[in-house]
Design a protein around this motif. Structure first.
Motif, PDB file in Angstrom:
ATOM      1  N   SER A 256       0.826  -1.205   0.000  1.00  0.00           N
ATOM      2  CA  SER A 256       0.000   0.000   0.000  1.00  0.00           C
ATOM      3  C   SER A 256       0.861   1.256   0.000  1.00  0.00           C
ATOM      4  CB  SER A 256      -0.940   0.002   1.210  1.00  0.00           C
ATOM      5  OG  SER A 256      -0.204   0.200   2.396  1.00  0.00           O
ATOM      6  N   MET A 257       2.195   1.088  -0.064  1.00  0.00           N
ATOM      7  CA  MET A 257       3.086   2.255  -0.021  1.00  0.00           C
ATOM      8  C   MET A 257       2.772   3.316  -1.081  1.00  0.00           C
ATOM      9  SD  MET A 257       4.903   2.796   2.451  1.00  0.00           S
ATOM     10  CE  MET A 257       6.136   4.032   2.002  1.00  0.00           C
ATOM     11  N   PRO A 258       2.451   2.944  -2.313  1.00  0.00           N
ATOM     12  CA  PRO A 258       2.093   3.997  -3.274  1.00  0.00           C
ATOM     13  C   PRO A 258       0.955   4.870  -2.753  1.00  0.00           C
ATOM     14  CG  PRO A 258       2.320   1.901  -4.398  1.00  0.00           C
ATOM     15  CD  PRO A 258       2.427   1.615  -2.934  1.00  0.00           C
ATOM     16  N   GLY A 259      -0.016   4.271  -2.119  1.00  0.00           N
ATOM     17  CA  GLY A 259      -1.132   5.022  -1.545  1.00  0.00           C
ATOM     18  C   GLY A 259      -0.688   5.874  -0.377  1.00  0.00           C
ATOM     19  N   VAL A 260       0.199   5.334   0.451  1.00  0.00           N
ATOM     20  CA  VAL A 260       0.695   6.100   1.593  1.00  0.00           C
ATOM     21  C   VAL A 260       1.442   7.331   1.091  1.00  0.00           C
ATOM     22  CG1 VAL A 260       2.274   6.065   3.567  1.00  0.00           C
ATOM     23  CG2 VAL A 260       0.835   4.084   3.095  1.00  0.00           C
ATOM     24  N   VAL A 261       2.294   7.135   0.094  1.00  0.00           N
ATOM     25  CA  VAL A 261       3.084   8.256  -0.422  1.00  0.00           C
ATOM     26  C   VAL A 261       2.177   9.306  -1.066  1.00  0.00           C
ATOM     27  CG1 VAL A 261       4.807   8.936  -2.135  1.00  0.00           C
ATOM     28  CG2 VAL A 261       5.197   6.936  -0.709  1.00  0.00           C
ATOM     29  N   SER A 262       1.291   8.876  -1.950  1.00  0.00           N
ATOM     30  CA  SER A 262       0.467   9.897  -2.611  1.00  0.00           C
ATOM     31  C   SER A 262      -0.505  10.524  -1.619  1.00  0.00           C
ATOM     32  CB  SER A 262      -0.253   9.328  -3.835  1.00  0.00           C
ATOM     33  OG  SER A 262      -0.959   8.166  -3.495  1.00  0.00           O
ATOM     34  N   GLY A 263      -1.007   9.749  -0.658  1.00  0.00           N
ATOM     35  CA  GLY A 263      -1.896  10.303   0.356  1.00  0.00           C
ATOM     36  C   GLY A 263      -1.206  11.337   1.214  1.00  0.00           C
ATOM     37  N   THR A 264       0.009  11.042   1.660  1.00  0.00           N
ATOM     38  CA  THR A 264       0.716  12.008   2.496  1.00  0.00           C
ATOM     39  C   THR A 264       1.066  13.260   1.699  1.00  0.00           C
ATOM     40  OG1 THR A 264       2.686  10.691   2.062  1.00  0.00           O
ATOM     41  CG2 THR A 264       1.690  10.441   4.217  1.00  0.00           C
ATOM     42  N   LEU A 265       1.418  13.085   0.414  1.00  0.00           N
ATOM     43  CA  LEU A 265       1.732  14.263  -0.398  1.00  0.00           C
ATOM     44  C   LEU A 265       0.487  15.117  -0.600  1.00  0.00           C
ATOM     45  CD1 LEU A 265       4.146  12.897  -3.145  1.00  0.00           C
ATOM     46  CD2 LEU A 265       4.692  14.159  -1.059  1.00  0.00           C
ATOM     47  N   LEU A 266      -0.616  14.467  -0.925  1.00  0.00           N
ATOM     48  CA  LEU A 266      -1.851  15.207  -1.181  1.00  0.00           C
ATOM     49  C   LEU A 266      -2.347  15.901   0.083  1.00  0.00           C
ATOM     50  CD1 LEU A 266      -3.900  12.868  -3.538  1.00  0.00           C
ATOM     51  CD2 LEU A 266      -2.936  15.105  -4.052  1.00  0.00           C
TER      52      LEU A 266
ATOM     53  N   MET B 135       7.287  27.395  -2.075  1.00  0.00           N
ATOM     54  CA  MET B 135       7.255  26.439  -3.170  1.00  0.00           C
ATOM     55  C   MET B 135       8.545  25.625  -3.204  1.00  0.00           C
ATOM     56  SD  MET B 135       5.812  27.431  -6.915  1.00  0.00           S
ATOM     57  CE  MET B 135       6.214  29.081  -6.657  1.00  0.00           C
ATOM     58  N   ALA B 136       9.668  26.320  -3.100  1.00  0.00           N
ATOM     59  CA  ALA B 136      10.966  25.645  -3.157  1.00  0.00           C
ATOM     60  C   ALA B 136      11.115  24.687  -1.984  1.00  0.00           C
ATOM     61  CB  ALA B 136      12.087  26.680  -3.146  1.00  0.00           C
ATOM     62  N   ALA B 137      10.688  25.145  -0.797  1.00  0.00           N
ATOM     63  CA  ALA B 137      10.826  24.306   0.390  1.00  0.00           C
ATOM     64  C   ALA B 137      10.016  23.023   0.232  1.00  0.00           C
ATOM     65  CB  ALA B 137      10.368  25.077   1.624  1.00  0.00           C
ATOM     66  N   ILE B 138       8.779  23.172  -0.239  1.00  0.00           N
ATOM     67  CA  ILE B 138       7.929  21.986  -0.394  1.00  0.00           C
ATOM     68  C   ILE B 138       8.515  21.047  -1.439  1.00  0.00           C
ATOM     69  CG2 ILE B 138       5.694  21.213  -1.275  1.00  0.00           C
ATOM     70  CD1 ILE B 138       4.418  23.548   0.170  1.00  0.00           C
ATOM     71  N   LEU B 139       8.978  21.639  -2.538  1.00  0.00           N
ATOM     72  CA  LEU B 139       9.565  20.832  -3.605  1.00  0.00           C
ATOM     73  C   LEU B 139      10.747  20.024  -3.087  1.00  0.00           C
ATOM     74  CD1 LEU B 139       8.480  20.849  -6.467  1.00  0.00           C
ATOM     75  CD2 LEU B 139      10.432  22.270  -7.141  1.00  0.00           C
ATOM     76  N   PHE B 140      11.571  20.686  -2.274  1.00  0.00           N
ATOM     77  CA  PHE B 140      12.750  20.042  -1.715  1.00  0.00           C
ATOM     78  C   PHE B 140      12.351  18.886  -0.796  1.00  0.00           C
ATOM     79  CE2 PHE B 140      15.754  19.740   1.825  1.00  0.00           C
ATOM     80  CZ  PHE B 140      16.895  19.380   1.118  1.00  0.00           C
ATOM     81  N   MET B 141      11.391  19.173   0.092  1.00  0.00           N
ATOM     82  CA  MET B 141      10.976  18.149   1.050  1.00  0.00           C
ATOM     83  C   MET B 141      10.331  16.955   0.343  1.00  0.00           C
ATOM     84  SD  MET B 141       9.597  20.206   4.374  1.00  0.00           S
ATOM     85  CE  MET B 141       8.686  21.472   3.522  1.00  0.00           C
ATOM     86  N   VAL B 142       9.503  17.259  -0.641  1.00  0.00           N
ATOM     87  CA  VAL B 142       8.784  16.195  -1.345  1.00  0.00           C
ATOM     88  C   VAL B 142       9.761  15.295  -2.107  1.00  0.00           C
ATOM     89  CG1 VAL B 142       7.244  15.772  -3.301  1.00  0.00           C
ATOM     90  CG2 VAL B 142       6.572  17.341  -1.494  1.00  0.00           C
ATOM     91  N   THR B 143      10.735  15.945  -2.779  1.00  0.00           N
ATOM     92  CA  THR B 143      11.718  15.161  -3.522  1.00  0.00           C
ATOM     93  C   THR B 143      12.471  14.229  -2.582  1.00  0.00           C
ATOM     94  OG1 THR B 143      11.991  17.134  -4.858  1.00  0.00           O
ATOM     95  CG2 THR B 143      13.544  15.350  -5.237  1.00  0.00           C
ATOM     96  N   PHE B 144      12.904  14.792  -1.472  1.00  0.00           N
ATOM     97  CA  PHE B 144      13.627  14.011  -0.483  1.00  0.00           C
ATOM     98  C   PHE B 144      12.765  12.827  -0.008  1.00  0.00           C
ATOM     99  CE2 PHE B 144      14.718  13.270   4.017  1.00  0.00           C
ATOM    100  CZ  PHE B 144      16.043  12.885   3.840  1.00  0.00           C
TER     101      PHE B 144
END
Lengths: 383, 309
Positions: B231-241, B289-298
């Motif tokens: 279910s990791m794909p769901g966990v990742v997209s859920g946490t991002l969303l 925007m940059a901060a979120i992008l950085f955190m999300v990529t990480f």
């Protein structure tokens, strides 16, 4: 290899049944699978064979009855506590784990630390040593199937359950895997319980076959025994093809029963008749198509004396290489099937020709006429 | 042999054969893309460029702003508002964790246990969307009101003593505290967690659970080793969303919080609409925007779900 004491490794089902609401999937069933045997549950879809298997695995709870593995009553045990492993129909490999980890799964769950050697040996056994680090979706159907077998076998279960494991493979691969599974079973000596709807598969692989129909075991025996001595019309029709003739008991002479059918007489050894025989009673007389010889009506004089004979006319013939299959229209039985080896072909045997069919009384079997004469035919055609 | 193996000379290719596939067919995908691209250009790319230029302008409202490539605005904005940045990340992360903890069992229930209730529960999950975001958040103001039942119960149970000691609430109040803001964020973004989780759980073949059980895994081990990893794909997209919009949200902090719970969204909103300091507001937007992008990529790199999605 962990082996159990002689005779204590049998799978024993006692009065086991499964009902869903008002539908009975499996009628109370007693079955013993001897330790170390290759046992097949054969039947059309919906006959209860998979349900029976799942009850042994613990994936389905029986409505009544008990399951014993050796001396242990496992009826109340959840699947993860049963010394039994399953090869699932669609393999059910873990897609997020590689082949090595799939195979190691059972060992790790039981807290075994050094799995490397065992897993490698097992992958070697199923000839997948090279694929250890691939993911299941990178393998072909046949390879996935072997992983599923390896994943189950590595745990040295008391019984390996196989739920239509070859269903998804194409014909050629299926043949190959049948031999492969048989080889593995002989090598490891574990009891295999194999569920299949393919009668040829069951006969090729199993020592003992139980033919199931509508939640009941119709007949149980070795493949040859089932084929030569079917006890019911279902078995006679489901395993291969049978010609069944309605006949009336006339007299008994010695060990044989003489029957009347469509004006002619047929002889049936009493030992090969599973139906009660009283004079004037009805019996279904059966004979396998390949046991019959076919001669042109003009040559009828050449037929030896003590053979069962029937006259008819060829309706169709189809040449299939090793043999020619004829369909004969006869008074006693419409669509009588005859398979003739292509040794010396008689040019006169073409559709429309009048012929005489004859066979040895020893190849005749008798069935209870109260049954549906067509039982088991539709089911096989649907597969 | 030679005469037999020699193929007849090929016929001169006709004009029709030589022609490449027809032009119209080749360009069709681009024509189909055009409306979407135009939309993005007008409503995404142009405003972004405009904001980027705004962030490096100087001047005042009276004299007008000019592009002076004044990058110091970024540094000034960051050094002045870093507490709000930090708070945004903290609140959004708390809300995301809460959403995951609340949403996972719910999604699991819907996917595997709900049976014929599945559709009804799904509708209940989505139902809040039928009312406006603002109305729903205002409703929470009533729910968490000082004289409301929630505060009463929490007070009686002395829960508020603990949360106050932790700094989540203040005295006898829940409203206008960090707890209220995080509760609002959690509530508002819960469906964004549940839906992707449900989708990825529902895709898991039930026979894998049976197979794990068959291979000596207890139900809890089956969950740990099979269900959760799958279910990791769901966990990742859920946490991002959940995390991304929550980090930029200002409505919850505005309505349920106080001046002590202002998030970066509130600062940007104030700078744009009240202080009218456009360069600072634009710079803050880009930093966020940059901060979120950085955190999300990480995060995506760390979670290693590339071959699962």
């Amino acid at each position: 290899m962990k082996t159990t004491d002689n005779g204590s490794g049998d799978v024993r089902l006692s009065g086991i049944s499964k009902t869903y609401g008002s539908f009975t999937a499996v009628h109370p069933l007693d079955l013993t699978v001897p330790q170390g045997s290759f046992f097949a549950l054969l039947g059309a879809s919906g006959c209860g064979k998979t349900t029976t298997l799942r009850m042994i695995a613990g994936l389905e709870e029986p409505s009544a009855g008990t399951v014993h593995l050796g001396d242990q009553d496992v009826t109340a045990l959840p699947p993860y506590k049963r010394p039994v492993n399953t090869v699932f129909q669609s393999y059910a490999l873990f897609p997020h784990l590689d082949i090595f980890e799939n195979v190691a799964f059972g060992l790790r769950r039981r807290g075994i630390k050094s799995v490397k050697k065992q897993v490698e040996d097992m992958l070697e056994l199923v000839q997948l040593g090279e694929q250890a680090r691939k993911k299941p979706h990178q393998l072909s159907g046949g390879q996935q199937q072997r992983v599923a077998v390896a994943r189950a076998l590595i745990n040295h279960p008391k019984v390996l359950l196989l739920d239509e494991p070859l269903g998804a493979l194409d014909l050629k691969l299926r043949r190959q895997m049948q031999l492969e599974l048989k080889r593995i079973q002989t090598e490891v000596g574990i009891t295999f319980v194999h569920v299949t709807h393919d009668q040829e598969e069951a006969m090729t692989m199993a020592d003992t076959v139980a033919v199931m129909n509508a939640g009941r075991v119709e007949q149980l025996g070795s493949p040859a025994d089932l084929y030569e001595n079917p006890q019911t019309t279902f078995v006679a029709n489901f395993l291969g093809t049978s010609n069944l003739i309605e006949a009336e008991v006339d007299t008994k002479s010695g060990d044989d029963i003489v029957l009347k059918a469509g004006g002619g007489k047929l002889v049936l050894p009493e030992a090969r008749c599973s139906a009660p025989t009283t004079a004037g009673g009805k019996v279904l007389v059966g004979v396998r198509p390949e046991k019959i010889s076919l001669v042109h009506a003009d040559a009828a004089g050449e037929i030896p004396e003590n053979r069962n004979r029937i006259t008819g006319r060829i309706a169709h013939s189809s040449f299939i290489g090793v043999s020619t299959q004829y369909v004969i229209d006869s008074q006693v039985c419409p669509e009588f099937e005859v398979y003739a080896q292509n040794i010396e072909r008689d040019a006169r045997l073409v559709p429309g020709a009048d012929v005489v069919l004859h066979w040895s009384p020893a190849h005749t079997f008798g069935l209870d006429a109260a049954q549906d004469i067509d039982a088991g035919i539709q089911e096989e055609a649907a597969v | 042999m030679a005469t037999l193996t020699e193929a007849p000379p090929p016929l001169a290719p006709t004009a029709a054969e030589k022609k490449p596939p027809r032009k119209r067919g080749r360009w069709t995908p681009y024509w189909l893309l055009l409306p979407g691209l135009l939309w993005l250009l007008v409503f995404f790319a142009l405003p972004m460029i405009y904001q980027a230029s705004t962030s490096v302008q100087t001047g005042s409202l009276e004299e007008g702003y000019k592009v002076t490539w004044h990058f110091a605005t970024y540094w000034d904005a960051l050094s002045e508002y870093w507490p709000q940045f930090l708070r945004s990340v903290l609140y959004a992360a708390s809300a995301t964790v809460l959403c995951l903890v609340l949403g996972y069992p719910l999604a699991y229930l819907i996917a595997f246990r709900a049976g014929r209730w599945r559709n009804l529960i799904m509708i209940l999950v989505i139902a809040p969307f039928f009312t406006s975001f603002l109305i729903r958040t205002l409703a929470w103001k009533t729910i968490l009101a000082d004289s409301g039942p929630v505060v009463g119960v929490l007070n009686t149970l002395h829960v508020l003593d603990v949360t106050s000691w932790l700094g989540w609430t203040a005295g006898d109040r829940v409203l206008a505290t960090p707890l209220a803001v995080v509760c609002g964020l959690t509530y508002n973004f819960l469906p964004f967690m549940v839906l992707p989780l449900y989708t990825s759980l529902e895709r898991i073949d039930g026979r894998l659970h049976e197979a794990a059980g068959d291979l000596y895994a207890r139900p809890i081990t089956t969950f740990r080793k099979v269900t959760f990893p799958l279910s990791m794909p769901g966990v990742v997209s859920g946490t991002l969303l959940t995390f991304i919009p929550a980090a930029g949200d200002y409505v919850n902090a505005e309505l349920l919080g106080s001046t002590d719970t202002r998030m970066i969204g509130n600062v940007i909103q104030t700078q744009f609409l009240r202080v009218l300091d456009y360069p600072t507001a634009a710079a803050l937007s880009f930093i966020l925007m940059a901060a979120i992008l950085f955190m999300v990529t990480f995060y995506i790199r760390r979670s290693g779900t590339e071959d699962l999605v």
